[in-house]
Design a protein around this motif. Structure first.
Motif, PDB file in Angstrom:
ATOM      1  N   PHE A 169      47.937  13.293   1.942  1.00  0.00           N
ATOM      2  CA  PHE A 169      46.483  13.437   2.005  1.00  0.00           C
ATOM      3  C   PHE A 169      45.880  13.433   0.597  1.00  0.00           C
ATOM      4  O   PHE A 169      44.838  12.824   0.362  1.00  0.00           O
ATOM      5  N   LYS A 170      46.550  14.081  -0.349  1.00  0.00           N
ATOM      6  CA  LYS A 170      46.080  14.097  -1.739  1.00  0.00           C
ATOM      7  C   LYS A 170      46.016  12.667  -2.288  1.00  0.00           C
ATOM      8  O   LYS A 170      45.030  12.275  -2.917  1.00  0.00           O
TER       9      LYS A 170
ATOM     10  N   ASP B 270      46.827   4.656   1.585  1.00  0.00           N
ATOM     11  CA  ASP B 270      47.077   4.850   3.012  1.00  0.00           C
ATOM     12  C   ASP B 270      48.582   4.821   3.221  1.00  0.00           C
ATOM     13  O   ASP B 270      49.207   3.768   3.102  1.00  0.00           O
ATOM     14  N   VAL B 271      49.181   5.956   3.533  1.00  0.00           N
ATOM     15  CA  VAL B 271      50.638   6.032   3.655  1.00  0.00           C
ATOM     16  C   VAL B 271      51.151   5.235   4.857  1.00  0.00           C
ATOM     17  O   VAL B 271      52.319   4.892   4.909  1.00  0.00           O
ATOM     18  N   ARG B 272      50.271   4.918   5.795  1.00  0.00           N
ATOM     19  CA  ARG B 272      50.691   4.107   6.940  1.00  0.00           C
ATOM     20  C   ARG B 272      51.045   2.702   6.492  1.00  0.00           C
ATOM     21  O   ARG B 272      51.793   1.991   7.158  1.00  0.00           O
ATOM     22  N   GLU B 273      50.524   2.266   5.332  1.00  0.00           N
ATOM     23  CA  GLU B 273      50.812   0.941   4.817  1.00  0.00           C
ATOM     24  C   GLU B 273      52.014   0.927   3.879  1.00  0.00           C
ATOM     25  O   GLU B 273      52.464  -0.125   3.459  1.00  0.00           O
TER      26      GLU B 273
END
Length: 107
Positions: A92-93, A101-104
């Motif tokens: 989130f940080k 975007d950690v989903r990417e």
């Protein structure tokens, strides 16, 4: 090691203040949520407090309750839950500060 929990329902229990626009600088923002999954219940209480220019303190308190087999395994998995919570906060940080975007992200 990755640990995944399938979430059946997540509800925002409280968001204070309700309107996040125009928050005075000395305010503390509270977010409370519940997650219910098979064999597990989790409540999270989040507090965001401005500590300086461009700096925010984020305190996350999590409570877990288990049933069935998870109740027996939970004491041995305490470190996994802490590590997973820390990773979520780091993700989130990165999103809040750099738009990552950690989903990417690739594994």
């Amino acid at each position: 090691m990755k640990y995944t929990v399938s979430i059946e329902m997540e509800a925002i229990a409280r968001w204070q203040p309700a309107d996040l626009h125009g928050i005075p600088r000395d305010s503390v923002v509270h977010l409370e949520r519940e997650i219910v999954a098979k064999g597990m219940w989790n409540a999270a209480r989040e507090r965001f407090t401005e500590t300086g220019p461009q700096t925010t303190l984020w305190v996350s308190e999590n409570e877990y309750r288990f049933s069935g087999l998870l109740r027996l395994l939970a004491p041995f998995m305490r470190g996994v839950f802490r590590k997973q919570s820390q990773q979520h906060m780091q993700d989130f940080k990165a999103f809040a500060e750099q738009g990552t975007d950690v989903r990417e992200a690739k594994d």
